[in-house]
Design an enzyme around this catalytic site. Sequence first.
Site, PDB file in Angstrom:
ATOM      1  CG  LEU A 137       0.214   8.062  10.764  1.00  0.00           C
ATOM      2  CD1 LEU A 137       1.628   9.340  11.356  1.00  0.00           C
ATOM      3  CD2 LEU A 137      -0.981   8.984  11.318  1.00  0.00           C
ATOM      4  CG  ASP A 138      -3.794   7.206   5.133  1.00  0.00           C
ATOM      5  OD1 ASP A 138      -4.048   6.079   5.779  1.00  0.00           O
ATOM      6  OD2 ASP A 138      -4.484   8.165   5.122  1.00  0.00           O
ATOM      7  NE  ARG A 139       4.229   5.371  -0.765  1.00  0.00           N
ATOM      8  CZ  ARG A 139       4.434   6.454  -1.675  1.00  0.00           C
ATOM      9  NH1 ARG A 139       3.447   7.202  -1.795  1.00  0.00           N
ATOM     10  NH2 ARG A 139       5.365   6.549  -2.173  1.00  0.00           N
ATOM     11  NE  ARG A 227      -6.344  11.113   2.462  1.00  0.00           N
ATOM     12  CZ  ARG A 227      -5.318   9.993   1.720  1.00  0.00           C
ATOM     13  NH1 ARG A 227      -4.693   9.229   2.372  1.00  0.00           N
ATOM     14  NH2 ARG A 227      -5.382  10.097   0.346  1.00  0.00           N
TER      15      ARG A 227
END
Length: 283
Positions: A137-139, A227
């Site tokens: 998962l993205d930070r 996103r």
Amino acid sequence: MANEKPTGQEFHIDVAETGTPVITLLQQSSSLSLETLRDAVFKGALWLGIKGKPKRLRDADAESIGNSTLHLYYNPAVINEEPAEARLIEDLQDYSVWYKPFGMRSQGSRWSDHCTIYRWAETHLEPERPALIVHRLDRAATGLLLLAHSKEAARKLADLFQRRQIEKQYQCIVHGKFPAKPEERKISNDLDGKTAISFARRLKFSPAAKRSLVEIRIETGRKHQIRRHLSDIGFPVVGDRLYGRDGDKEDLMLTAISLSFVCPLSGWKRSFELPEKLRPKLD
């Protein structure tokens, strides 16, 4: 860390003979204190190279190995960072499911890995086990993340992701009034020259905030897919510093809320849901 460019110190120490404690060699080659060195080593800043790809070495008191190289990457700004607290959702021994909070990394860097989800699991699970990343998962994103605790489990779970046999659902808050349709909206804009397919539907709309709560599932797993897709169609995710609106001050409001798959180890159907209190809220 993975997305940072630290400006710290690097120490590369060629080791000729076996037997000298690693911590002694580090002290001789740097001006760092014993306490500082031990902390940096524990947090993943030391690497051992022996005829191939270097591996992390966390034992400062280990004996050195002849014909090897010690690589220490020290940056106080990185080492002194405090990790966010992950939450264990379920422990199935061979793998576990966690809630990854905002700011926690999925992957470390040569400078450290103490703020990663896998290192958090390794230091908090009972009994202690190695933890291996099988997806990311993205930070800035939050939500459910799987960790494997054996190479076999990691290989089999990663294969499920690669073959798209894990159902993943996300929720996010977007700017604007997302269209209210009974069916999902398909978004199929290619990303970086590769096919990318997402499906989104509105759950709620707040006229006061002019924001919508949207549920998304994806068929592909391109970088920043959700996103970028939502931004492409005019509904950027709130808090998105890369593809969203200037001026957003909130954290990224994108959360992985469910995972479902047939366990490759047991053959049983497994489904995991994120508690409602950890999901994005319109208000």
